[in-house]
Enzyme design. Sequence first.
Site, PDB file in Angstrom:
ATOM      1  N   THR A 163       0.836  -1.199   0.000  1.00 36.92           N
ATOM      2  CA  THR A 163       0.000   0.000   0.000  1.00 36.92           C
ATOM      3  C   THR A 163       0.871   1.249   0.000  1.00 36.92           C
ATOM      4  OG1 THR A 163      -1.696  -1.205   1.220  1.00 36.92           O
ATOM      5  CG2 THR A 163      -1.889   1.187   1.174  1.00 36.92           C
TER       6      THR A 163
ATOM      7  N   GLU B  14      -4.211  -5.297  -5.078  1.00 37.58           N
ATOM      8  CA  GLU B  14      -4.705  -6.673  -4.878  1.00 37.58           C
ATOM      9  C   GLU B  14      -5.027  -7.344  -6.223  1.00 37.58           C
ATOM     10  OE1 GLU B  14      -4.398  -7.933  -2.096  1.00 37.58           O
ATOM     11  OE2 GLU B  14      -4.807  -6.532  -0.478  1.00 37.58           O
TER      12      GLU B  14
ATOM     13  N   ARG C  41      -0.382 -13.522   9.186  1.00 39.10           N
ATOM     14  CA  ARG C  41      -1.103 -12.492   9.950  1.00 39.10           C
ATOM     15  C   ARG C  41      -0.390 -12.200  11.268  1.00 39.10           C
ATOM     16  NH1 ARG C  41      -2.477 -10.321   6.153  1.00 39.10           N
ATOM     17  NH2 ARG C  41      -1.178 -11.944   5.199  1.00 39.10           N
TER      18      ARG C  41
END
Length: 688
Positions: free
Chosen positions: A39, A221, A609
């Site tokens: 990002t 994405e 994660r």
Amino acid sequence: MALKHAHLDFHTLNPQQRAAVEHDGAPLLVLAGAGSGKTRVITYRIARLLLDGIPGERILGVTFTNKAAKEMRERMSELAGSRARDVQLSTFQRLGLSILKEDYEVVGLRRGFAIYDTSDQTSLLREMMRRLSVADRRLDASKVLDRVLAAKRQRLEEVPIDWGDDYEFAAHELYPRYREQMRAYNAVDFDDLILGAVDVLREPSRALKWSNRFQHILVDEYQDTSPDQLELLRDLAGDGHNLSVVGDDDQSIYARRGAVADNILAFTRQFAAAKEIVLDQNYRSTNNILRAANAVIANNAVRKMKNLWSASGDGDAIEVVACPGADEEAEFVAGTIQRLVYQGQSYQDFAILYRSNNQGRLLEETLALERIPYRVVGGQSLFDRKDVRDALAYLSFINNPTDEVSLRRVINLPPRGIGPKTLQRITEYAESSRVSLWSALRRVDRIDGLETRAHASVGNFVALIEGHADGLRARTTSGLAERVQHLFDALGLREHILESDDTAKVLGRRLENFDQVLHALRRFEQQAGSSGGLESFLRNTALARDSETEEESDVSKVTLITLHSAKGLEFPCVFLVGMEEDLLPHRRAVEEASDLGEERRLCYVGITRAQQRLWLTYASRRVRYGKGEPRNPSRFLDELPEGEGVIRTAANADGDGEEAEAAADAFFERMRSQLGIDPRESSDEPTS
């Protein structure tokens, strides 16, 4: 370049990130591994283009969720200031909607078309099943819908039929009728927004108009794109000279939504002379976690090579924990969380990840028993709650009188004497007269076989709607919330909720949900300016439903979440539970002998994660259909690296008594030093 962009701090970028930001002259693929700052790259690249003098309205940024688009705009504004305001940031659905709003007639739509979400589509299909013989089969309408939509995405003329499969037979029968009804209702679904936009761009003059609108196209994405989304991008980007895409084939986990990993894998073949840059430095996790992720994903045969690494050190070892059963697994997770919270962690530091939603129930029960606060991510959205959908159905039907799904939902809500028999008679009249249901209601005096009271009820309903319709259809946003408030008051929707037999707590929640519709209208009125009106509000609402989340309180809570919903998130401490054959990988993938690549990618997403601590747990037995069944550890556990970075242990349901006691003593000591109290010395009874 450094002087030209002096106020863009390029020194915060690593060499690969900077190369991606500064690249010019050819299509660009940025292969961004998990936690590698993708990002940051895409926002810096847009800011760099703005500072190079490219007008914001000539830059199109495409992502998959409204939340991601919002975060991207905020970051761009920090980097490029007011120039970022004009950049066109959009989801694929909003991009398709923008094209259809201008060129709707190309695909046979009329102004004011409605957008049906999954609930609307299922309601439509269920009503069609009721009218036809397939209703006798008591099939799940949502499963039939899946087959209908799969055929539509492939642009098939009919659903391929297997006479031994009731669902395929039903889909085969209903598919042409579904498309016909959607056209009759002047409605589109989310797939149609993309398919319709592609059809518009197949006309050379329209394609030229839209491709000339954007000088640079950037896609986030990219691994989640479908074939139709790829076709839409190719039509807009032409040879792709100024197309930049960012993604990670190892995180392509949405095949059920139509995403295909081949789009990112084949990028350099599809766009000539494309440049490929790999981001492999991870800023999220420790090296022990990354080595495990690399080892698992390396077993996928078809992928782009990436080897994630971190400058933050090895960190704690990953723990693979064998549990006797599902109860012990849940108790181990809860006990470990409680112990680490005693040692100074916060509940919000923890996430529990699982493959299927039903795995969360036992975990919820155990956390509740242990009084551990938690939240379940991916629960029901505000705009999917009944009272909200009822209110929105009224507005959708008034905006588009051919929207029969919405009309059927509200025609007798609140009860006004238009019951199933009356509605069936009116429906028969509409079908025999070849008019819409709303037109039939307006002609109620011509319909035989209705009781006098039913005539009066229908007449009153029509008069009430027509008394508000013109004001609500005005193409102005000014005063919209007030006009809707008058409609809701006239309908008695709030009073209908108040008259229910719900408990005070449920009643309060329902009223709060209902009031949110007016709050949303007022916010829209403030933000949208004077133009647009109800039609724009409804379309914004439909597109927002996929990313609507409840506002969280400030209370620290453990997060329970599925692997599919966890992509893009990160947590200091992660439990990946149910690491067993038939769960991860899922039974369906094994039974169908399909490619296990996506299941392995799901495991990879789950592992990455974790920022600091990771537990992988499995049970030796689980109860299924009321019977205990032996379980086998997941094959993915065998793929973990050997060595000190991975510790394999067995759960002790009772815990380590000395360790737990020491943790509790440390907790109480902190309480005494910080607050001057020791809860163990209090004579008060504990409260629930």
